[in-house]
Design an enzyme around this catalytic site. Sequence first.
Site, mmCIF file in Angstrom:
data_model
loop_
_atom_site.group_PDB
_atom_site.id
_atom_site.type_symbol
_atom_site.label_atom_id
_atom_site.label_comp_id
_atom_site.label_asym_id
_atom_site.label_seq_id
_atom_site.Cartn_x
_atom_site.Cartn_y
_atom_site.Cartn_z
ATOM 1 N N HIS A 24 0.843 -1.209 0.000
ATOM 2 C CA HIS A 24 0.000 0.000 0.000
ATOM 3 C C HIS A 24 0.871 1.249 0.000
ATOM 4 O O HIS A 24 0.643 2.182 -0.788
ATOM 5 C CB HIS A 24 -0.911 -0.018 1.235
ATOM 6 C CG HIS A 24 -1.729 1.228 1.407
ATOM 7 N ND1 HIS A 24 -3.059 1.304 1.073
ATOM 8 C CD2 HIS A 24 -1.394 2.464 1.889
ATOM 9 C CE1 HIS A 24 -3.509 2.516 1.326
ATOM 10 N NE2 HIS A 24 -2.523 3.246 1.828
ATOM 11 N N GLU A 25 1.870 1.277 0.875
ATOM 12 C CA GLU A 25 2.736 2.459 0.955
ATOM 13 C C GLU A 25 3.620 2.598 -0.277
ATOM 14 O O GLU A 25 3.934 3.721 -0.693
ATOM 15 C CB GLU A 25 3.595 2.402 2.222
ATOM 16 C CG GLU A 25 2.801 2.387 3.524
ATOM 17 C CD GLU A 25 1.804 3.527 3.618
ATOM 18 O OE1 GLU A 25 2.065 4.615 3.062
ATOM 19 O OE2 GLU A 25 0.732 3.334 4.233
ATOM 20 N N HIS A 28 1.966 4.619 -2.803
ATOM 21 C CA HIS A 28 2.141 6.068 -2.632
ATOM 22 C C HIS A 28 3.560 6.492 -3.007
ATOM 23 O O HIS A 28 3.766 7.538 -3.625
ATOM 24 C CB HIS A 28 1.895 6.475 -1.175
ATOM 25 C CG HIS A 28 0.484 6.292 -0.702
ATOM 26 N ND1 HIS A 28 -0.601 6.820 -1.372
ATOM 27 C CD2 HIS A 28 -0.015 5.666 0.398
ATOM 28 C CE1 HIS A 28 -1.713 6.506 -0.713
ATOM 29 N NE2 HIS A 28 -1.383 5.813 0.357
#
Length: 455
Positions: A24-25, A28
Site C-alpha cells: 500500500h505504501e 504512494h
Amino acid sequence: MTVLLFVLGVLFVALGVGLSIGLHEIGHLVPAKKFGVKVTQYMVGFGPTVWSRRRGETEYGIKAIPLGGYIRMIGMFPPRPGDKPGTLRVSSTGRFSQLADEARQLSLEEIKPGDENRVFYQLSVPKKVVVMLGGPMMNLVIAVVLLTGILTMYGVATVEDGARVATVSECVVSAKDAATKTTCAASDPKTPAYTAGVQPGDQIVSVAGEKIRRTADVGRLIRPRVGQTVQLVVLRHGVEKTLTATPIKNTVQQVGPDGEPLVDASGQPVVIDAGFLGVSSGPVVGYERQSITAVPGFVGEQLVNTAGVILKIPQKMVGVVQAAFGSGQRDPNGPVSVVGVGRMAGDATAGKIPWIGGETGMSPFVFLLSLMASLNLALFVFNLVPLLPLDGGHVAGALWEGAKRRLAQLRGRPDPGHVDVAKALPVAYAVSSVLIVMSVLLIYADVVKPISLGG
C-alpha cells in the site's frame, strides 16, 4: 501439532498483513518519487522503530505496532494564504487555528534549501490524486490477483446434489429434550442411523431408491417410513456404500418447504411424531472453477458487500460492544480487527472450523488467501472514505482545489491557490481518535468474544 498449525495460520496472516501494508505504501511512494516529491520516510507500522536503513534521501523501516504505515512527503501543507513561501506568521489564538499553524510550521521545517520545488502541495491536482490513490489501488490489485487465482484455479462454492451428514446421534432423544440432554445412558436405545453405520461426512446419495437432491429430501423420505426397512446409499471416501436402516417413531421438529426447522412465536420448536433416523445433515458443497471472465463480476460483488459493511460500521459497533461487555453474540459479517483475522486463520489451519479442511471441506490455504483478499478489499474501500487522515480525505482536498480553480477560471477571477488542507486537521484528529477507539474495542472483542465460523 494443533498448536503449531494454529501458530502457522497466525504467522501467515501477520506476514500477509505486513505485505499488504508495505505494498500500500509503495503505491504512494513510487508515484510521489516519480513526480519529484521528496520522500524522507517509508515506514510499515507505527510507534517505536524496530529496524530502519537509509537509502539516498529516504529512510526505510519497520515500526513496532503493525496496524498501518506511512510515507513522509515534505510540504504536505501549503503556507497560509498571504504568507510568502518559507515564512509563517505569528500563530493564531484560536485552538483550531493553532493546530493548523503548528502543522504548517512542522511542514515548513522539513523543507531544506533546494527542496522548494519538491513539495507535495505544489503538485498538480491529477498528480496529487494519483499519489494518494496509489495506496488503495495497490490493495485493489492485490485483492484482484488473489481472487483471480482462487476463482480460476480452485473455484467457487456450488451446492451439489445430495446431503452431507454433519452429525450422527448415538441414542434416541426427542426434539423436546434435545436441548437439555447431551449424553447417552447405557439404557438409551440406539438411533437407526448409528445402528446402520452412518458416519459424519457421508454423502447421502439416495433413500429408498429415490435420489437426494437437497437436505430436506432426507426428512421428507424418512418421516413417513416408520418401521419400514429403508436402504440408504451413501458416498464415503469416494466409494458408494449401501446401508440398511429402520426409522423409528419419535418426536421430531417440523421443517418448512425450504428445509429450515420451524419454531413457534415463542421460539420453541414445532414438533410432530414421525419417522426418525438420527442424523443432521447439510448441503453438499463442491468447488467449480470459473473462467477469467467471471472475475470482474465477482470482484464487483465483493466490493459492494465490503462497502455495505463499512457503511454500517457505526451500527455494527453497537453489536460489538454488546457482545464484548454483555451476553450478545458477534455478527459473523461484522467488523473484525487484525487480531480477529489472525484467530480465524489459526482456527482454519488447526482444523477448528468444520467446513474447512478434511476430505470435503474448503482448503485451509485457499481460506487464508480469501482472508487476505477480503482484507485488501476492505483497505481499498475504507481508504476511499473522504475524511482526513484517510487517503480519500487527501483526494477530496485535491479535487476541491481543482474545482475551485476551474470555477475561478470560468468566472475570470484570479487563481485561488492551493486548498489549505491544514484547516481540516481538527477533523483528522477527531477521525483518528474514533479509529483508535474502534480498534481497541474490536481487539478486545476479538480476544474475549471472537467471531465463530464453526456454523
